[in-house]
Design a protein around this motif. Structure first.
Motif, PDB file in Angstrom:
ATOM      1  N   LYS A  84       1.227  -8.484  -6.379  1.00  0.00           N
ATOM      2  CA  LYS A  84       0.575  -8.374  -5.072  1.00  0.00           C
ATOM      3  C   LYS A  84       0.266  -6.914  -4.747  1.00  0.00           C
ATOM      4  N   TYR A  88      -3.733  -5.651  -4.253  1.00  0.00           N
ATOM      5  CA  TYR A  88      -4.259  -5.002  -3.043  1.00  0.00           C
ATOM      6  C   TYR A  88      -4.291  -3.474  -3.183  1.00  0.00           C
ATOM      7  N   LEU A  90      -2.195  -1.162  -3.892  1.00  0.00           N
ATOM      8  CA  LEU A  90      -1.137  -0.375  -3.277  1.00  0.00           C
ATOM      9  C   LEU A  90      -0.397   0.425  -4.342  1.00  0.00           C
ATOM     10  N   MET A 112       2.209   0.167   4.410  1.00  0.00           N
ATOM     11  CA  MET A 112       0.910  -0.357   3.992  1.00  0.00           C
ATOM     12  C   MET A 112       0.078  -0.654   5.230  1.00  0.00           C
ATOM     13  N   SER A 115      -3.384  -4.900   8.015  1.00  0.00           N
ATOM     14  CA  SER A 115      -4.212  -6.005   7.535  1.00  0.00           C
ATOM     15  C   SER A 115      -3.760  -6.466   6.148  1.00  0.00           C
ATOM     16  N   THR A 116      -3.355  -5.514   5.307  1.00  0.00           N
ATOM     17  CA  THR A 116      -2.859  -5.850   3.967  1.00  0.00           C
ATOM     18  C   THR A 116      -1.532  -6.590   4.061  1.00  0.00           C
ATOM     19  N   ARG A 117      -0.682  -6.128   4.958  1.00  0.00           N
ATOM     20  CA  ARG A 117       0.604  -6.787   5.148  1.00  0.00           C
ATOM     21  C   ARG A 117       0.409  -8.253   5.539  1.00  0.00           C
ATOM     22  N   GLN A 119      -2.154 -10.150   5.019  1.00  0.00           N
ATOM     23  CA  GLN A 119      -2.759 -10.929   3.941  1.00  0.00           C
ATOM     24  C   GLN A 119      -1.733 -11.297   2.876  1.00  0.00           C
ATOM     25  N   ILE A 120      -0.845 -10.350   2.529  1.00  0.00           N
ATOM     26  CA  ILE A 120       0.194 -10.639   1.533  1.00  0.00           C
ATOM     27  C   ILE A 120       1.154 -11.706   2.072  1.00  0.00           C
TER      28      ILE A 120
END
Length: 213
Positions: A84, A88, A90, A112, A115-117, A119-120
Motif C-alpha cells: 500500500k 500510493y 509513499l 501521510m 486523502s491518502t490515509r 483511501q488506504i
C-alpha cells in the motif's frame, strides 16, 4: 611323638578359634555400619529430591512454536501494508500503525496526506483476507508477546508470573496457542485494569510497521 602331635593339634585349634573370633567381630562391625550408611544415603537423597522447587508447566512452553503459528498472518499483514505504501507512492520507510475503530473499520496512524490515509483505510476495509488475518493477529499476537515476556523474565531473574501459571495446563496437549489465548481472554475479562496493566496487556491491538525493518 604323641606329645608333639598333641601340641600341634592344640595350636591349630587355638589359631582356628582366634580366626573365628576375628571373623565374628568383623561381621558385627559391618552390620552396625550398614544402617548408618543407609541413613546417610537416604539423607543425601532427600536433599537432592527436596532441594528445588517443582518444575512449573509454563517452563515447558515453546514460544518459537507460537511465533510460527502467527507467522503467516503477520507476514501477510506486513506485506499488504508495504504494498500500500508503494501503491500510493509513499516513502517505504514510513512508520504506520493499523488498528480497528470502534465502528469496525481500520484506522491508519502515520505521516501521510489525509486523502491518502482515507483511501488506504477504505482499501483495507474492503480486503476480506486482510481483515481476517488482522482479526486473528489481534487475538493471538498479544498472547504470544505476553508468554514470551513472562518466560524471558523468569529465565533472566527467576520471576514467576502468576497470570501465566493460571492460564497454563499441566497437560501440555492443552497448551496450544488457541488454548492459551482463550484462557488469557477469560482471565482478562475477570481481572481488573491494574492486573492487566501489570501483565502487559493492552486493551487495544495495533499492528506497527516500518517497511524497511
Amino acid at each position: 611323638m604323641s606329645l608333639l602331635a598333641s601340641l600341634a593339634r592344640a595350636g591349630a585349634s587355638f589359631q582356628q578359634a582366634a580366626e573365628n573370633r576375628a571373623a565374628r567381630q568383623a561381621a558385627a562391625q559391618t552390620a552396625v555400619a550398614k544402617p548408618e550408611e543407609k541413613a546417610a544415603t537416604a539423607a543425601d537423597d532427600s536433599v537432592v529430591l527436596n532441594g528445588g522447587e517443582p518444575r512449573r508447566p509454563s517452563s515447558q512452553l515453546s514460544v518459537n512454536r507460537y511465533k510460527q503459528d502467527v507467522g503467516p498472518d503477520h507476514a501477510f499483514v506486513r506485506e499488504t501494508l508495504r504494498h500500500k505504501l508503494a501503491e500510493y507512492s509513499l516513502n517505504p520507510a514510513t512508520r504506520i500503525a493499523v488498528e480497528k475503530k470502534e465502528t469496525g473499520g481500520f484506522a491508519i496512524q502515520g505521516v501521510m496526506p489525509e486523502s491518502t490515509r482515507q483511501q488506504i483505510e477504505k482499501d483495507l476495509d474492503n480486503n476480506k483476507t486482510f481483515k481476517e488475518a488482522f482479526s486473528r493477529l489481534s487475538v493471538n499476537e498479544p498472547t504470544v508477546s505476553f508468554v514470551d515476556t513472562a518466560l524471558r523474565l523468569n529465565q533472566a531473574y527467576g520471576v514467576s508470573n502468576t497470570l501465566l501459571d493460571q492460564m497454563v495446563s499441566e497437560n501440555q496437549q492443552f497448551n496450544g496457542l488457541q488454548d492459551l489465548t482463550h484462557r488469557l481472554d477469560s482471565l482478562r475479562r475477570n481481572a481488573g485494569t491494574d492486573s492487566l496493566d501489570a501483565a502487559g496487556q493492552n486493551r487495544h491491538y495495533a499492528f506497527s510497521l516500518n517497511a524497511r525493518a
